[in-house]
Design an enzyme around this catalytic site. Sequence first.
Site, PDB file in Angstrom:
ATOM      1  N   GLU A 158      -3.779  -1.395  -3.470  1.00  0.00           N
ATOM      2  CA  GLU A 158      -4.079  -1.478  -2.032  1.00  0.00           C
ATOM      3  C   GLU A 158      -3.847  -0.103  -1.404  1.00  0.00           C
ATOM      4  O   GLU A 158      -2.839   0.533  -1.667  1.00  0.00           O
ATOM      5  CB  GLU A 158      -3.148  -2.523  -1.384  1.00  0.00           C
ATOM      6  CG  GLU A 158      -3.339  -2.690   0.093  1.00  0.00           C
ATOM      7  CD  GLU A 158      -4.777  -3.031   0.436  1.00  0.00           C
ATOM      8  OE1 GLU A 158      -5.230  -4.108   0.051  1.00  0.00           O
ATOM      9  OE2 GLU A 158      -5.447  -2.203   1.094  1.00  0.00           O
ATOM     10  N   TYR A 264       0.033  17.381  10.804  1.00  0.00           N
ATOM     11  CA  TYR A 264       0.934  17.373  11.954  1.00  0.00           C
ATOM     12  C   TYR A 264       2.342  17.632  11.451  1.00  0.00           C
ATOM     13  O   TYR A 264       2.621  17.485  10.258  1.00  0.00           O
ATOM     14  CB  TYR A 264       0.872  16.027  12.677  1.00  0.00           C
ATOM     15  CG  TYR A 264       0.890  14.828  11.760  1.00  0.00           C
ATOM     16  CD1 TYR A 264      -0.279  14.141  11.458  1.00  0.00           C
ATOM     17  CD2 TYR A 264       2.076  14.435  11.153  1.00  0.00           C
ATOM     18  CE1 TYR A 264      -0.260  13.064  10.584  1.00  0.00           C
ATOM     19  CE2 TYR A 264       2.096  13.350  10.290  1.00  0.00           C
ATOM     20  CZ  TYR A 264       0.930  12.672  10.004  1.00  0.00           C
ATOM     21  OH  TYR A 264       0.939  11.620   9.137  1.00  0.00           O
ATOM     22  N   CYS A 273       6.116   2.991   1.408  1.00  0.00           N
ATOM     23  CA  CYS A 273       5.344   3.449   0.241  1.00  0.00           C
ATOM     24  C   CYS A 273       5.590   4.880  -0.208  1.00  0.00           C
ATOM     25  O   CYS A 273       5.870   5.111  -1.378  1.00  0.00           O
ATOM     26  CB  CYS A 273       3.860   3.251   0.504  1.00  0.00           C
ATOM     27  SG  CYS A 273       3.441   1.513   0.538  1.00  0.00           S
ATOM     28  N   LYS A 276       8.993   5.731  -1.957  1.00  0.00           N
ATOM     29  CA  LYS A 276       9.155   4.892  -3.152  1.00  0.00           C
ATOM     30  C   LYS A 276       8.153   5.288  -4.243  1.00  0.00           C
ATOM     31  O   LYS A 276       8.508   5.394  -5.419  1.00  0.00           O
ATOM     32  CB  LYS A 276       8.940   3.430  -2.720  1.00  0.00           C
ATOM     33  CG  LYS A 276       8.448   2.499  -3.777  1.00  0.00           C
ATOM     34  CD  LYS A 276       8.347   1.086  -3.256  1.00  0.00           C
ATOM     35  CE  LYS A 276       6.969   0.680  -2.788  1.00  0.00           C
ATOM     36  NZ  LYS A 276       5.943   0.606  -3.807  1.00  0.00           N
TER      37      LYS A 276
HETATM   38  N1  LIG Z   1       3.151  -2.051   3.069  1.00  0.00           N
HETATM   39  C1  LIG Z   1       2.133  -1.236   2.850  1.00  0.00           C
HETATM   40  O1  LIG Z   1       1.633  -0.582   3.745  1.00  0.00           O
HETATM   41  C2  LIG Z   1       1.536  -1.103   1.474  1.00  0.00           C
HETATM   42  C3  LIG Z   1       0.326  -0.405   1.322  1.00  0.00           C
HETATM   43  C4  LIG Z   1      -0.228  -0.295   0.054  1.00  0.00           C
HETATM   44  C5  LIG Z   1       0.421  -0.849  -1.034  1.00  0.00           C
HETATM   45  N2  LIG Z   1       1.607  -1.508  -0.866  1.00  0.00           N
HETATM   46  C6  LIG Z   1       2.235  -2.126  -2.045  1.00  0.00           C
HETATM   47  O2  LIG Z   1       1.972  -3.509  -2.017  1.00  0.00           O
HETATM   48  C7  LIG Z   1       3.083  -4.244  -2.541  1.00  0.00           C
HETATM   49  C8  LIG Z   1       3.547  -5.268  -1.521  1.00  0.00           C
HETATM   50  O3  LIG Z   1       4.066  -4.580  -0.399  1.00  0.00           O
HETATM   51  P1  LIG Z   1       4.380  -5.324   0.967  1.00  0.00           P
HETATM   52  O4  LIG Z   1       4.698  -4.244   1.944  1.00  0.00           O
HETATM   53  O5  LIG Z   1       3.299  -6.302   1.269  1.00  0.00           O
HETATM   54  O6  LIG Z   1       5.723  -6.119   0.557  1.00  0.00           O
HETATM   55  P2  LIG Z   1       6.443  -7.254   1.448  1.00  0.00           P
HETATM   56  O7  LIG Z   1       7.890  -7.155   1.105  1.00  0.00           O
HETATM   57  O8  LIG Z   1       6.017  -7.139   2.866  1.00  0.00           O
HETATM   58  O9  LIG Z   1       5.850  -8.633   0.884  1.00  0.00           O
HETATM   59  C9  LIG Z   1       6.168  -9.156  -0.372  1.00  0.00           C
HETATM   60  C10 LIG Z   1       6.072 -10.668  -0.295  1.00  0.00           C
HETATM   61  O10 LIG Z   1       6.239 -11.210  -1.605  1.00  0.00           O
HETATM   62  C11 LIG Z   1       6.985 -12.431  -1.484  1.00  0.00           C
HETATM   63  N3  LIG Z   1       7.573 -12.793  -2.781  1.00  0.00           N
HETATM   64  C12 LIG Z   1       8.641 -12.249  -3.425  1.00  0.00           C
HETATM   65  N4  LIG Z   1       8.851 -12.869  -4.605  1.00  0.00           N
HETATM   66  C13 LIG Z   1       7.887 -13.820  -4.723  1.00  0.00           C
HETATM   67  C14 LIG Z   1       7.555 -14.769  -5.728  1.00  0.00           C
HETATM   68  N5  LIG Z   1       8.264 -14.863  -6.866  1.00  0.00           N
HETATM   69  N6  LIG Z   1       6.505 -15.591  -5.511  1.00  0.00           N
HETATM   70  C15 LIG Z   1       5.778 -15.502  -4.370  1.00  0.00           C
HETATM   71  N7  LIG Z   1       6.031 -14.615  -3.386  1.00  0.00           N
HETATM   72  C16 LIG Z   1       7.076 -13.776  -3.555  1.00  0.00           C
HETATM   73  C17 LIG Z   1       8.013 -12.104  -0.423  1.00  0.00           C
HETATM   74  O11 LIG Z   1       8.571 -13.299   0.128  1.00  0.00           O
HETATM   75  C18 LIG Z   1       7.152 -11.323   0.578  1.00  0.00           C
HETATM   76  O12 LIG Z   1       6.541 -12.177   1.515  1.00  0.00           O
HETATM   77  C19 LIG Z   1       4.124  -3.201  -2.929  1.00  0.00           C
HETATM   78  O13 LIG Z   1       3.971  -2.878  -4.277  1.00  0.00           O
HETATM   79  C20 LIG Z   1       3.745  -2.018  -2.073  1.00  0.00           C
HETATM   80  O14 LIG Z   1       4.153  -0.798  -2.641  1.00  0.00           O
HETATM   81  C21 LIG Z   1       2.165  -1.662   0.372  1.00  0.00           C
END
Ligand SMILES: NC(=O)c1ccc[n+]([C@@H]2O[C@H](COP(=O)([O-])OP(=O)(O)OC[C@H]3O[C@@H](n4cnc5c(N)ncnc54)[C@H](O)[C@@H]3O)[C@@H](O)[C@H]2O)c1
Length: 460
Positions: A158, A264, A273, A276
């Site tokens: 993503e 900027y 992200c 990490k």
């Molecule tokens: N936040 C961003 O902007 C972004 C952008 C690109 C990529 N990512 C990547 O996407 C991934 C997710 O990030 P996020 O920010 O959405 O995380 P988040 O912590 O907001 O969401 C993770 C979700 O997974 C759920 N979860 C945990 N264990 C579970 C299980 N066993 N079964 C079902 N659900 C479960 C949690 O309850 C939570 O709702 C990460 O690897 C992150 O690096 C994040």
Amino acid sequence: MKIIIVGTGYVGLPHAAVCAESGHEVHAYDIDDNRINAYKSGDRAQIEAHVNEPGLANAIQDTLDRYLFFSTEIEPIIEGVDVIFMCLNTPPNRDGSSNLSYLINASRDVGRALAKRQEKKRVVVVNKSTVPIGTARLVERILKEEGVENFGVASNPEFLAQGNAVEGSRRPDRVVVGADTPEDLELLRRVYNQFTNHVRIKYIETTPETSESIKYMANSLLLTYISYWNGVGARLAESYDNIRMEDLKRGVTADSRISTWGSYVSNGAGGSCFGKDIQSLMYQLNQAGQSTDLLNAVYNINEYQKSYLIDRAIYEGGFNFNQKKVAILGLAFKKRTNDMRDSAALNAVEALLGKGVSEIRAYDPLAVDTAKNHWFNPSKNHLFERITYHDSPREAIEGTDAVYISTDWEEFRGLSRTIETTVDPPYLVIDGRRMIPDYQSLVDRGFTYLPVGGPVKKLA
Ligand SMILES: NC(=O)c1ccc[n+]([C@@H]2O[C@H](COP(=O)([O-])OP(=O)(O)OC[C@H]3O[C@@H](n4cnc5c(N)ncnc54)[C@H](O)[C@@H]3O)[C@@H](O)[C@H]2O)c1
């Protein structure tokens, strides 16, 4: 297509809503029943208490119970599924490596459910989480161990930016899909059929390992560019008089080879992200025996940036924080989100408390609950009792000795009038986002202005 989204956080929930908008049958599954109940309710405030993104509540309301369904159980929704997107959090371990425990646990649950399907039609399990190179193979192994038949594992990282998650999912720059077989690539083409022949959106098909690498290369390069401006541009303009930061930016980026995005200077890039992912990439390269000097410098520059303005206030501004009251404007890591993960405000608050401030008066239009309940919960550290929360910048500034602007919320632009009419000099304005271009009137009235990317300004 019948799609299951596993994990409904900042990535999973917008992805679920946008897949539902394109007419797929989408089941979003999470183990957190508070979240699922909130989403199921369709109530804006309840949805936004978990993920606050422009347009997200509307997208959910428009599709709920017709194309979009929520569940805390996977087995009842598994029959007939075509594609499962894994959107689990992958936070850093202490050594910088990625904590894959959430993904592994979820893969086991998915595997057990898939193994019980009546109809064994082809299913693709897709990692949308940012995961180390080789994780598709790990998930494949887990699913095999659980006895799943007729499946493929793919990588589809993503790239959305928080604060623009829904629009970013509706109109991404690119979609990257890494899979092993033409059959699995074809299944994903059907999920993303609105993007596969788009004039602007690049649809890239490759191997799972290349796809996993693209995400790390891209995020680390973005942070490298940001750190170039912070570590070189800001330092230059802070060291020599009469350098105009905004002109410097315009002049450098006038070259079509050089990006305006990221050009900027700021109090560092936060969010879940960048920090990490670059740490995980360094760990992966080190494991392979490679050096990571460049990435290390980029990471360190960004971390330094998050609190160095407090040190500059002491050494250049001659300010003593001991027993002072300081307003902090902005807690979220950037505007338009309530997310505080890796926010520069965390470093600033820690530094301020360490310097002995008597009160931190905080304002943020969205992130106050996140701060109160999670990051600055006094049960974690009694010093957080010194933080008070306020309903406007003016209220936060009242009675303080200094203000620190941490987030780039639009409403902080041109804050000079609020400051002038609320507090009297001597007073220190620390601007981590260069939000006060008209600082001269403040300086003329005796205020001290300390911006990122410029020397301290005060009456001679
Ligand atoms: N936040 C961003 O902007 C972004 C952008 C690109 C990529 N990512 C990547 O996407 C991934 C997710 O990030 P996020 O920010 O959405 O995380 P988040 O912590 O907001 O969401 C993770 C979700 O997974 C759920 N979860 C945990 N264990 C579970 C299980 N066993 N079964 C079902 N659900 C479960 C949690 O309850 C939570 O709702 C990460 O690897 C992150 O690096 C994040």
